[in-house]
Design a protein around this motif. Structure first.
Motif, PDB file in Angstrom:
ATOM      1  N   HIS A  63     -53.621  46.628 -18.571  1.00 22.63           N
ATOM      2  CA  HIS A  63     -52.539  46.983 -17.647  1.00 22.63           C
ATOM      3  C   HIS A  63     -52.886  46.416 -16.269  1.00 22.63           C
ATOM      4  CE1 HIS A  63     -50.295  49.610 -14.867  1.00 22.63           C
ATOM      5  NE2 HIS A  63     -49.487  49.887 -15.878  1.00 22.63           N
ATOM      6  N   LYS A  64     -51.872  46.079 -15.491  1.00 26.44           N
ATOM      7  CA  LYS A  64     -52.088  45.404 -14.205  1.00 26.44           C
ATOM      8  C   LYS A  64     -52.996  46.179 -13.249  1.00 26.44           C
ATOM      9  CE  LYS A  64     -49.484  42.657 -10.831  1.00 26.44           C
ATOM     10  NZ  LYS A  64     -50.650  42.553  -9.978  1.00 26.44           N
ATOM     11  N   ALA A  65     -53.064  47.510 -13.422  1.00 24.06           N
ATOM     12  CA  ALA A  65     -53.914  48.305 -12.526  1.00 24.06           C
ATOM     13  C   ALA A  65     -55.390  47.934 -12.644  1.00 24.06           C
ATOM     14  CB  ALA A  65     -53.720  49.797 -12.815  1.00 24.06           C
ATOM     15  N   ASP A  66     -55.777  47.170 -13.666  1.00 28.05           N
ATOM     16  CA  ASP A  66     -57.168  46.716 -13.801  1.00 28.05           C
ATOM     17  C   ASP A  66     -57.392  45.311 -13.228  1.00 28.05           C
ATOM     18  OD1 ASP A  66     -58.269  48.977 -14.900  1.00 28.05           O
ATOM     19  OD2 ASP A  66     -59.120  47.956 -16.641  1.00 28.05           O
ATOM     20  N   GLN A  67     -56.386  44.782 -12.533  1.00 24.38           N
ATOM     21  CA  GLN A  67     -56.559  43.426 -12.008  1.00 24.38           C
ATOM     22  C   GLN A  67     -57.783  43.329 -11.100  1.00 24.38           C
ATOM     23  OE1 GLN A  67     -53.148  41.541 -10.171  1.00 24.38           O
ATOM     24  NE2 GLN A  67     -54.293  39.632  -9.934  1.00 24.38           N
ATOM     25  N   PHE A  68     -58.057  44.380 -10.324  1.00 26.19           N
ATOM     26  CA  PHE A  68     -59.198  44.307  -9.386  1.00 26.19           C
ATOM     27  C   PHE A  68     -60.522  44.165 -10.139  1.00 26.19           C
ATOM     28  CE2 PHE A  68     -61.394  48.499  -9.347  1.00 26.19           C
ATOM     29  CZ  PHE A  68     -60.531  49.245 -10.145  1.00 26.19           C
ATOM     30  N   TRP A  69     -60.586  44.707 -11.355  1.00 27.97           N
ATOM     31  CA  TRP A  69     -61.815  44.535 -12.145  1.00 27.97           C
ATOM     32  C   TRP A  69     -61.956  43.087 -12.625  1.00 27.97           C
ATOM     33  CZ3 TRP A  69     -65.763  47.485 -11.849  1.00 27.97           C
ATOM     34  CH2 TRP A  69     -65.660  48.881 -11.753  1.00 27.97           C
ATOM     35  N   LEU A  70     -60.844  42.492 -13.083  1.00 26.11           N
ATOM     36  CA  LEU A  70     -60.914  41.093 -13.539  1.00 26.11           C
ATOM     37  C   LEU A  70     -61.226  40.168 -12.367  1.00 26.11           C
ATOM     38  CD1 LEU A  70     -57.912  40.844 -16.053  1.00 26.11           C
ATOM     39  CD2 LEU A  70     -60.332  41.218 -16.555  1.00 26.11           C
ATOM     40  N   ASP A  71     -60.674  40.486 -11.189  1.00 28.60           N
ATOM     41  CA  ASP A  71     -60.899  39.645 -10.016  1.00 28.60           C
ATOM     42  C   ASP A  71     -62.357  39.684  -9.558  1.00 28.60           C
ATOM     43  OD1 ASP A  71     -58.249  38.939  -9.995  1.00 28.60           O
ATOM     44  OD2 ASP A  71     -57.677  40.272  -8.345  1.00 28.60           O
ATOM     45  N   ASN A  72     -63.052  40.794  -9.819  1.00 22.69           N
ATOM     46  CA  ASN A  72     -64.442  40.842  -9.334  1.00 22.69           C
ATOM     47  C   ASN A  72     -65.488  40.667 -10.440  1.00 22.69           C
ATOM     48  OD1 ASN A  72     -65.124  43.302 -10.442  1.00 22.69           O
ATOM     49  ND2 ASN A  72     -65.354  44.389  -8.513  1.00 22.69           N
ATOM     50  N   LEU A  73     -65.093  39.951 -11.504  1.00 25.88           N
ATOM     51  CA  LEU A  73     -66.041  39.698 -12.592  1.00 25.88           C
ATOM     52  C   LEU A  73     -67.332  39.016 -12.145  1.00 25.88           C
ATOM     53  CD1 LEU A  73     -63.856  38.669 -15.649  1.00 25.88           C
ATOM     54  CD2 LEU A  73     -65.328  40.668 -15.460  1.00 25.88           C
ATOM     55  N   PRO A  74     -67.256  38.045 -11.226  1.00 24.81           N
ATOM     56  CA  PRO A  74     -68.521  37.415 -10.807  1.00 24.81           C
ATOM     57  C   PRO A  74     -69.513  38.451 -10.260  1.00 24.81           C
ATOM     58  CG  PRO A  74     -66.655  36.090 -10.096  1.00 24.81           C
ATOM     59  CD  PRO A  74     -66.080  37.365 -10.653  1.00 24.81           C
ATOM     60  N   GLN A  75     -69.029  39.446  -9.496  1.00 26.19           N
ATOM     61  CA  GLN A  75     -69.913  40.492  -8.976  1.00 26.19           C
ATOM     62  C   GLN A  75     -70.375  41.420 -10.100  1.00 26.19           C
ATOM     63  OE1 GLN A  75     -67.140  39.252  -7.547  1.00 26.19           O
ATOM     64  NE2 GLN A  75     -66.735  40.220  -5.572  1.00 26.19           N
ATOM     65  N   GLN A  76     -69.464  41.753 -11.030  1.00 22.68           N
ATOM     66  CA  GLN A  76     -69.861  42.597 -12.158  1.00 22.68           C
ATOM     67  C   GLN A  76     -70.964  41.925 -12.965  1.00 22.68           C
ATOM     68  OE1 GLN A  76     -67.051  44.689 -14.778  1.00 22.68           O
ATOM     69  NE2 GLN A  76     -65.412  43.737 -13.626  1.00 22.68           N
ATOM     70  N   ALA A  77     -70.828  40.617 -13.175  1.00 24.22           N
ATOM     71  CA  ALA A  77     -71.817  39.888 -13.974  1.00 24.22           C
ATOM     72  C   ALA A  77     -73.185  39.989 -13.316  1.00 24.22           C
ATOM     73  CB  ALA A  77     -71.399  38.423 -14.117  1.00 24.22           C
ATOM     74  N   GLN A  78     -73.190  39.830 -12.006  1.00 21.38           N
ATOM     75  CA  GLN A  78     -74.451  39.888 -11.258  1.00 21.38           C
ATOM     76  C   GLN A  78     -75.069  41.289 -11.368  1.00 21.38           C
ATOM     77  OE1 GLN A  78     -73.998  39.119  -7.081  1.00 21.38           O
ATOM     78  NE2 GLN A  78     -75.837  37.850  -7.028  1.00 21.38           N
ATOM     79  N   MET A  79     -74.229  42.314 -11.174  1.00 20.72           N
ATOM     80  CA  MET A  79     -74.737  43.691 -11.210  1.00 20.72           C
ATOM     81  C   MET A  79     -75.249  44.088 -12.590  1.00 20.72           C
ATOM     82  SD  MET A  79     -71.980  45.824  -8.960  1.00 20.72           S
ATOM     83  CE  MET A  79     -72.269  47.253 -10.000  1.00 20.72           C
ATOM     84  N   MET A  80     -74.610  43.567 -13.643  1.00 24.98           N
ATOM     85  CA  MET A  80     -74.943  43.996 -14.999  1.00 24.98           C
ATOM     86  C   MET A  80     -75.940  43.072 -15.678  1.00 24.98           C
ATOM     87  SD  MET A  80     -71.104  45.138 -16.172  1.00 24.98           S
ATOM     88  CE  MET A  80     -71.565  45.796 -17.777  1.00 24.98           C
ATOM     89  N   GLY A  81     -76.411  42.043 -14.955  1.00 24.43           N
ATOM     90  CA  GLY A  81     -77.404  41.149 -15.531  1.00 24.43           C
ATOM     91  C   GLY A  81     -76.846  40.180 -16.555  1.00 24.43           C
ATOM     92  N   PHE A  82     -75.559  39.801 -16.394  1.00 18.58           N
ATOM     93  CA  PHE A  82     -74.961  38.794 -17.262  1.00 18.58           C
ATOM     94  C   PHE A  82     -75.074  37.430 -16.603  1.00 18.58           C
ATOM     95  CE2 PHE A  82     -72.430  40.865 -20.680  1.00 18.58           C
ATOM     96  CZ  PHE A  82     -72.717  42.173 -20.374  1.00 18.58           C
ATOM     97  N   GLU A  83     -74.951  36.381 -17.407  1.00 22.36           N
ATOM     98  CA  GLU A  83     -74.891  35.043 -16.848  1.00 22.36           C
ATOM     99  C   GLU A  83     -73.629  34.948 -15.995  1.00 22.36           C
ATOM    100  OE1 GLU A  83     -75.214  31.867 -19.704  1.00 22.36           O
ATOM    101  OE2 GLU A  83     -76.856  32.912 -20.700  1.00 22.36           O
ATOM    102  N   PRO A  84     -73.677  34.110 -14.954  1.00 24.82           N
ATOM    103  CA  PRO A  84     -72.502  34.009 -14.075  1.00 24.82           C
ATOM    104  C   PRO A  84     -71.251  33.609 -14.860  1.00 24.82           C
ATOM    105  CG  PRO A  84     -74.368  32.795 -13.172  1.00 24.82           C
ATOM    106  CD  PRO A  84     -74.768  33.229 -14.545  1.00 24.82           C
ATOM    107  N   VAL A  85     -70.136  34.272 -14.557  1.00 22.24           N
ATOM    108  CA  VAL A  85     -68.859  33.890 -15.163  1.00 22.24           C
ATOM    109  C   VAL A  85     -67.822  33.792 -14.064  1.00 22.24           C
ATOM    110  CG1 VAL A  85     -69.219  34.998 -17.401  1.00 22.24           C
ATOM    111  CG2 VAL A  85     -68.170  36.288 -15.544  1.00 22.24           C
TER     112      VAL A  85
END
Ligand SMILES: [Zn+2]
Ligand SMILES: [Zn+2]
Length: 215
Positions: free
Chosen positions: A81-103
């Motif tokens: 749902h569109k209300a999660d757009q802010f999560w998709l927009d900040n994936l690069p930061q999520q990847a860094q915080m969660m120890g994933f390879e940069p996306v």
């Protein structure tokens, strides 16, 4: 009828599901969270034809491989749902915080709303908007197969975390009780992590949402 295979990915053992219409072989990935090569191999071995990618919500461990697979297979990304757009927009930061390879960011080709239906060959999935873990979380239900893909809304014996920005425990419990339970106790569900269960078992035993909590 809908066929499905659960493929755990990433160090969060996120349950990506490969689902397909058994008559037509048309398939979708639900929450391809990572390890695109592993997922593409499973797709190849299934012999099914990928038509779309479905996202329950915008967390890294559920969407990490979506862009690679969408580009490689030329298929659209539907949800959340569109209300999660802010999560998709900040994936690069999520990847860094969660120890994933940069996306890079993931773009949804089509936001989904409560009551929308998604066709996959002869199968139909109904979309339920179930905010709480994230504001734009959706659940996908095949009423004929009596099967739901619930992401991080509900787990066997637990419910999703709500200590994130815009998380809300009361909304989460309300989503489960008012949107999921009316579908019927016989609905089996694939959660975002851990083993499957069904709604009747959770209404009896889940310490967060059992019926006795509300009576
Ligand atoms: Zn999540
Ligand atoms: Zn998760």
């Amino acid at each position: 009828m809908l066929g499905y295979q659960i493929i755990p990915v990433t160090h969060y053992q996120q349950n990506c599901s490969l689902i397909w219409c058994q008559e037509t072989g048309k398939a979708a990935f639900v929450d391809p969270g990572g390890e695109p090569e592993k997922l593409l191999l499973a797709l190849e071995q299934s012999g099914a034809t990928l038509e779309k990618i479905l996202l329950t919500h915008g967390h890294m461990d559920h969407v990490g491989a979506a862009r690679v697979i969408a580009e490689r297979c030329g298929v659209p990304i539907l949800g959340p749902h569109k209300a999660d757009q802010f999560w998709l927009d900040n994936l690069p930061q999520q990847a860094q915080m969660m120890g994933f390879e940069p996306v890079g960011e993931v773009q949804s080709d089509q936001w989904l709303n409560d009551g929308d239906t998604i066709s996959l060959g002869n199968c139909t999935l109904v979309v339920l908007h179930c905010p709480g873990h994230t504001p734009g979380h959706i659940v996908l239900v095949d009423k004929q197969a009596r099967l739901a893909f619930v992401g991080d809304v509900l787990f066997k014996g637990s419910v999703g975390r709500t200590d994130f920005p815009q998380g809300n425990h009361a909304h989460l419990v309300d989503s489960i009780v008012t949107k999921l339970w009316p579908l019927g106790g016989d609905i089996q569900f694939v959660p975002g992590h851990g083993p499957m269960s069904d709604f009747a078992q959770e209404r009896a035993n889940n310490p967060f949402v059992a019926d006795k909590n509300f009576g």
